[in-house]
Write a protein that holds these residues in place. Structure first.
Motif, short mmCIF file in Angstrom:
data_model
loop_
_atom_site.label_atom_id
_atom_site.label_comp_id
_atom_site.label_asym_id
_atom_site.label_seq_id
_atom_site.Cartn_x
_atom_site.Cartn_y
_atom_site.Cartn_z
N MET A 291 -3.19 10.66 0.12
CA MET A 291 -3.30 9.22 0.23
C MET A 291 -2.78 8.40 -1.13
SD MET A 291 -3.59 8.92 3.35
CE MET A 291 -3.70 6.96 3.15
N ASP A 292 -3.02 9.16 -2.15
CA ASP A 292 -2.61 8.64 -3.35
C ASP A 292 -1.10 8.31 -3.35
OD1 ASP A 292 -5.12 8.30 -4.13
OD2 ASP A 292 -5.11 10.16 -5.31
N ILE A 293 -0.42 9.18 -2.68
CA ILE A 293 0.99 9.07 -2.45
C ILE A 293 1.62 7.95 -1.53
CG2 ILE A 293 3.28 10.57 -2.10
CD1 ILE A 293 1.66 12.89 -2.73
N ILE A 294 0.84 8.00 -0.31
CA ILE A 294 1.32 7.37 0.87
C ILE A 294 0.88 5.72 0.35
CG2 ILE A 294 0.81 6.88 3.32
CD1 ILE A 294 0.34 9.80 3.61
N PRO A 295 1.70 4.83 0.55
CA PRO A 295 1.46 3.32 0.50
C PRO A 295 0.18 3.00 1.33
CG PRO A 295 3.51 3.83 0.22
CD PRO A 295 3.16 4.94 0.91
N TYR A 296 -0.62 2.21 1.02
CA TYR A 296 -1.91 1.65 2.03
C TYR A 296 -1.85 0.36 1.79
CZ TYR A 296 -6.43 0.58 3.69
OH TYR A 296 -7.31 -0.35 4.25
N ILE A 297 -1.75 -0.20 3.09
CA ILE A 297 -1.98 -1.71 3.24
C ILE A 297 -2.96 -2.12 3.79
CG2 ILE A 297 -0.43 -3.76 4.28
CD1 ILE A 297 1.17 -1.98 2.30
N ASP B 99 -10.79 -9.73 3.89
CA ASP B 99 -11.64 -9.67 2.92
C ASP B 99 -11.71 -8.20 2.14
OD1 ASP B 99 -12.91 -12.04 3.70
OD2 ASP B 99 -14.26 -11.06 5.06
N GLY B 100 -10.56 -7.72 2.38
CA GLY B 100 -10.50 -6.33 1.72
C GLY B 100 -9.61 -6.49 0.47
N LYS B 101 -9.77 -5.66 -0.51
CA LYS B 101 -9.08 -5.56 -1.89
C LYS B 101 -7.69 -5.53 -1.74
CE LYS B 101 -9.33 -3.52 -6.32
NZ LYS B 101 -9.97 -2.40 -7.24
N ASN B 102 -6.85 -6.34 -2.40
CA ASN B 102 -5.45 -6.45 -2.22
C ASN B 102 -5.00 -6.57 -0.82
OD1 ASN B 102 -5.32 -6.07 -5.18
ND2 ASN B 102 -5.52 -3.72 -4.65
N SER B 103 -5.66 -7.51 -0.34
CA SER B 103 -5.43 -7.74 1.31
C SER B 103 -3.97 -8.37 1.36
CB SER B 103 -6.42 -8.77 1.84
OG SER B 103 -5.86 -9.28 2.96
N GLN B 104 -3.40 -7.61 2.33
CA GLN B 104 -2.02 -8.01 2.93
C GLN B 104 -2.03 -8.54 4.32
OE1 GLN B 104 1.54 -6.07 1.44
NE2 GLN B 104 -0.13 -4.75 0.13
#
Length: 389
Positions: A330-336, A341-346
């Motif tokens: 999961m450190d490799i796969i981009p997470y959106i 209300d989440g951190k770095n929300s998109q």
């Protein structure tokens, strides 16, 4: 002489029956009026030999009155046919709505028209949208189905004359079952609207429609009185059985609401409230599993196909998906992050993509909603590679 006396007795009995048939009864007793003369008539002499008949025979007017009350008595004791038809129609609409939401939830597809209702998808996929693996809408579907069946079933038997005591008891139990079910539905709907308004601070068209239908059902049974199924006025006395059924259902539902609310993780519950959002938003729970070699290879293949993982910090299925792949993958796969209300929300990007729910994979430009096993992800990667060759 014996024959003559028997004939006189029989004739007197017939005359007495004719007089009785004509309604010669005192309004306060079943005995015939006595003549003004002190000497009893033949009729009185004969009827005295038949005290059981004279005391038990019902006047014709009384019989007609009882038949009329049987005709006027509504199906299902205190629920009139009109009320039952309304209940059946409203609950059938609820079946359609909750059935559609359950289907959308189980197939990980986005319900239609959610984009007209703010963060509808966030609510339907939120922390209060299911009880374990079972969607909350599935329980609503069962409740609406039960009310529909109970409401319509007595209407299928239109003959209310000559109903046995067992059938009458069943009608009352049927109506009490409707009262308890609709009371529970209305109470739980109020609880969900409170969660939607004061905890999630979101809007959801489907949630509001379902709550409106449930409250309508509860209101119909609440306003239906015992007297001939008419709508109750201030003068109507609520039946004790109805009061007990409503009270029991209400208390049981309140306890169920408390248990359901307590079952949601404390971080998730506090995270859903805008008043407790920390600076920068909430971070997803940390991943503690270690990635296998197979998982790492799969993660690199997903990245090569411009793969992305869409989720929300409160989403339990998202966390399970991450745990299945492991921390290193999961450190490799981009997470959106799709929750606002989440951190770095998109969240704007997630709405633009019209995601059907969380989690959702985007691999080679194609969306794959729902939690996927490693084998399923490998098949998706193999399929998308073929499209490029």
């Amino acid at each position: 002489m014996v024959t003559s006396n028997r004939f006189k007795c029989a004739a007197s009995l017939v005359i007495g029956l004719i007089i009785q048939k004509g309604g010669c009864f005192n309004s306060h007793t079943t005995q015939p009026f006595r003549r003004l003369s002190s000497k009893p008539s033949k009729f009185h002499q004969v009827s005295s030999h038949f005290p059981d008949y004279a005391s038990t025979r019902r006047p014709v007017s009384s019989l007609k009155q009882s038949e009329g009350s049987s005709e006027d008595q509504s199906v299902g004791d205190f629920l009139s046919p009109v009320a039952r038809k309304f209940l059946g129609g409203v609950s059938f609409l609820g079946m359609i709505e909750t059935g559609y939401l359950t289907y959308s939830k189980l197939t990980s597809t986005q319900p239609q028209f959610c984009y007209f209702s703010g963060s509808c998808s966030d609510v339907l996929d939120g922390p209060y949208s299911s009880v374990g693996p079972i969607p909350l809408s599935a329980f609503g579907f069962l409740a609406y189905t039960l009310v529909t069946v109970l409401s319509v079933q007595p209407l299928l038997s239109k003959d209310t004359l000559g109903r046995s005591s067992d059938e009458t008891d069943y009608d009352e139990l049927n109506a009490l079952g409707i009262v308890m079910t609709t009371t529970a539905m209305a109470t739980f709907s109020c609880f969900l609207i409170a969660i939607l308004t004061f905890v999630l601070h979101e809007s959801c068209m489907y949630c509001q429609i379902s709550a409106g239908l449930s409250l309508t059902l509860g209101l119909i049974t609440l306003l239906t009185g015992k007297e001939e199924g008419n709508l109750a006025s201030s003068e109507n006395v609520v039946d004790e059985h109805q009061r007990n059924a409503r009270f029991t259902s209400f208390i049981g539902t309140v306890l169920a609401c408390f248990v359901f609310y307590s079952s949601v993780d404390v971080p998730t519950s506090s995270a859903a409230s805008k008043n407790n959002v920390p600076p920068g938003g909430f971070s997803p729970p940390p991943i503690e599993t270690t990635s296998s070699t197979e998982s790492l290879q799969l993660a690199r293949s997903i990245v090569d196909l411009d793969g992305k993982f869409y989720g929300a910090f409160w989403c339990s299925h998202c966390f399970d998906q991450k745990a299945a792949l492991g921390k290193e993958s999961m450190d490799i796969i981009p997470y959106i992050e799709c929750s606002k209300d989440g951190k770095n929300s998109q969240s704007a990007l997630c709405k633009e993509k019209e995601l059907p729910g969380y989690p959702t994979w985007e691999i080679n430009g194609q969306l794959y909603p729902g939690e996927q096993s490693l084998e399923e992800l490998q098949e998706i990667v193999a399929t998308e590679r073929k499209t490029l060759s």
